[in-house]
Design an enzyme around this catalytic site. Structure first.
Site, PDB file in Angstrom:
ATOM      1  N   ARG A  41       0.876  -1.173   0.000  1.00 17.21           N
ATOM      2  CA  ARG A  41       0.000   0.000   0.000  1.00 17.21           C
ATOM      3  C   ARG A  41       0.913   1.222   0.000  1.00 17.21           C
ATOM      4  O   ARG A  41       2.070   1.127   0.427  1.00 17.21           O
ATOM      5  CB  ARG A  41      -0.851   0.024   1.265  1.00 17.21           C
ATOM      6  CG  ARG A  41      -1.774  -1.171   1.428  1.00 17.21           C
ATOM      7  CD  ARG A  41      -2.479  -1.139   2.781  1.00 17.21           C
ATOM      8  NE  ARG A  41      -3.441  -2.219   2.911  1.00 17.21           N
ATOM      9  CZ  ARG A  41      -3.195  -3.374   3.520  1.00 17.21           C
ATOM     10  NH1 ARG A  41      -2.019  -3.606   4.077  1.00 17.21           N
ATOM     11  NH2 ARG A  41      -4.130  -4.305   3.603  1.00 17.21           N
ATOM     12  N   LYS A  67      -1.615  -2.770   7.554  1.00 17.67           N
ATOM     13  CA  LYS A  67      -2.851  -2.198   8.066  1.00 17.67           C
ATOM     14  C   LYS A  67      -3.209  -2.823   9.412  1.00 17.67           C
ATOM     15  O   LYS A  67      -3.056  -4.030   9.599  1.00 17.67           O
ATOM     16  CB  LYS A  67      -3.959  -2.511   7.054  1.00 17.67           C
ATOM     17  CG  LYS A  67      -5.024  -1.460   6.942  1.00 17.67           C
ATOM     18  CD  LYS A  67      -5.862  -1.786   5.723  1.00 17.67           C
ATOM     19  CE  LYS A  67      -7.081  -0.925   5.637  1.00 17.67           C
ATOM     20  NZ  LYS A  67      -7.902  -1.319   4.492  1.00 17.67           N
ATOM     21  N   HIS A 132      -2.639   2.212  -5.784  1.00 20.20           N
ATOM     22  CA  HIS A 132      -3.207   0.956  -5.298  1.00 20.20           C
ATOM     23  C   HIS A 132      -3.319  -0.086  -6.418  1.00 20.20           C
ATOM     24  O   HIS A 132      -3.407  -1.281  -6.160  1.00 20.20           O
ATOM     25  CB  HIS A 132      -4.564   1.212  -4.645  1.00 20.20           C
ATOM     26  CG  HIS A 132      -4.821   0.341  -3.457  1.00 20.20           C
ATOM     27  ND1 HIS A 132      -4.075   0.425  -2.290  1.00 20.20           N
ATOM     28  CD2 HIS A 132      -5.719  -0.653  -3.242  1.00 20.20           C
ATOM     29  CE1 HIS A 132      -4.520  -0.472  -1.424  1.00 20.20           C
ATOM     30  NE2 HIS A 132      -5.511  -1.137  -1.976  1.00 20.20           N
ATOM     31  N   ARG A 135      -0.670  -2.610  -6.233  1.00 20.66           N
ATOM     32  CA  ARG A 135      -1.011  -3.654  -5.248  1.00 20.66           C
ATOM     33  C   ARG A 135      -1.985  -4.668  -5.862  1.00 20.66           C
ATOM     34  O   ARG A 135      -1.818  -5.877  -5.708  1.00 20.66           O
ATOM     35  CB  ARG A 135      -1.612  -2.989  -4.016  1.00 20.66           C
ATOM     36  CG  ARG A 135      -2.005  -3.950  -2.916  1.00 20.66           C
ATOM     37  CD  ARG A 135      -2.342  -3.179  -1.644  1.00 20.66           C
ATOM     38  NE  ARG A 135      -3.189  -3.938  -0.736  1.00 20.66           N
ATOM     39  CZ  ARG A 135      -2.751  -4.908   0.061  1.00 20.66           C
ATOM     40  NH1 ARG A 135      -1.480  -5.246   0.069  1.00 20.66           N
ATOM     41  NH2 ARG A 135      -3.584  -5.536   0.873  1.00 20.66           N
ATOM     42  N   HIS A 158      -4.359  -9.358   4.173  1.00 16.02           N
ATOM     43  CA  HIS A 158      -5.810  -9.198   4.316  1.00 16.02           C
ATOM     44  C   HIS A 158      -6.290  -9.765   5.646  1.00 16.02           C
ATOM     45  O   HIS A 158      -5.725 -10.728   6.153  1.00 16.02           O
ATOM     46  CB  HIS A 158      -6.546  -9.932   3.186  1.00 16.02           C
ATOM     47  CG  HIS A 158      -6.399  -9.278   1.863  1.00 16.02           C
ATOM     48  ND1 HIS A 158      -6.342  -9.986   0.678  1.00 16.02           N
ATOM     49  CD2 HIS A 158      -6.297  -7.967   1.517  1.00 16.02           C
ATOM     50  CE1 HIS A 158      -6.217  -9.149  -0.333  1.00 16.02           C
ATOM     51  NE2 HIS A 158      -6.192  -7.919   0.151  1.00 16.02           N
ATOM     52  N   TYR A 167      -9.127 -11.455  -5.988  1.00 13.88           N
ATOM     53  CA  TYR A 167      -8.047 -11.541  -6.979  1.00 13.88           C
ATOM     54  C   TYR A 167      -8.169 -12.768  -7.862  1.00 13.88           C
ATOM     55  O   TYR A 167      -7.788 -12.744  -9.026  1.00 13.88           O
ATOM     56  CB  TYR A 167      -6.684 -11.474  -6.289  1.00 13.88           C
ATOM     57  CG  TYR A 167      -6.502 -10.104  -5.698  1.00 13.88           C
ATOM     58  CD1 TYR A 167      -6.282  -9.007  -6.530  1.00 13.88           C
ATOM     59  CD2 TYR A 167      -6.649  -9.876  -4.342  1.00 13.88           C
ATOM     60  CE1 TYR A 167      -6.180  -7.730  -6.016  1.00 13.88           C
ATOM     61  CE2 TYR A 167      -6.545  -8.590  -3.814  1.00 13.88           C
ATOM     62  CZ  TYR A 167      -6.315  -7.527  -4.659  1.00 13.88           C
ATOM     63  OH  TYR A 167      -6.227  -6.273  -4.159  1.00 13.88           O
TER      64      TYR A 167
END
Length: 186
Positions: A41, A67, A132, A135, A158, A167
């Site tokens: 990110r 994150k 992004h 990514r 994630h 994806y």
């Protein structure tokens, strides 16, 4: 099931190739290579420090907090390794940040990353690019290579496999479109 309009937009392999060729500045080459090759990110790229880069193992890797403070370990492919080595060998100053501001040695701002990427995308003839997407390209390439869902989740950082599943959908959709393009040729 996600509808196509909600699927994340990834760059195609050709677009990524074109984008890689544009930057003459070694920092930005390394930045694009690392974001695309490790699925970072923008905030992760901006806050990446030298302590996050591990060269000593057979497969060098990045290890950092993503994150919500989730730790991520992402192997660096050869493109990333080469681009990062070139940049880190060349850069001056004592900054702890991998991708530091060329003038001040301080942390890169998100805006700098956005602006640079837009400038390069423009020169590469790719429209509507945002960081992004690098990514998303990483996530899609993992799915293209049939990396197991649980491993995609780990590499992308994630919280749930639901997010990673997207994806696999994008990858399948891109393959379907490629086949349609072949079928459409006279």
């Amino acid at each position: 099931m996600h509808h196509t309009h909600t699927l994340p937009k990834a760059l195609t392999r050709d677009e990524l190739g074109a984008l890689r060729c544009v930057p003459k500045n070694v920092r930005d080459q390394a930045l694009i290579e690392t974001m695309a090759g490790c699925g970072l990110r923008v905030s992760e790229a901006c806050s990446l420090t030298l302590d996050n880069v591990y060269w000593t193992t057979e497969t060098p890797y990045l290890r950092f907090r993503g994150k919500r403070g989730r730790e991520r370990i992402v192997p660096m492919n050869l493109h990333v390794q080469d681009a990062l080595r070139t940049w880190l060998d060349k850069r001056a100053g004592a900054s702890d940040y991998v991708f530091c501001n060329l003038r001040t040695g301080g942390r890169l701002s998100r805006k700098t990353v956005w602006d640079a990427l837009n400038r390069y995308a423009d020169r590469a003839g790719i429209r509507h690019v945002h960081p992004h997407m690098l990514r998303h390209s990483f996530g899609t390439s993992l799915a293209d290579r049939e990396v197991p869902l649980e491993r995609i989740k780990e590499l992308m950082g994630h919280a749930s496999v639901q997010t990673s599943q997207i994806y696999i959908t994008v990858s399948a959709e891109q393959k379907r479109r490629a086949v349609e393009r072949i079928d459409a040729r006279p």
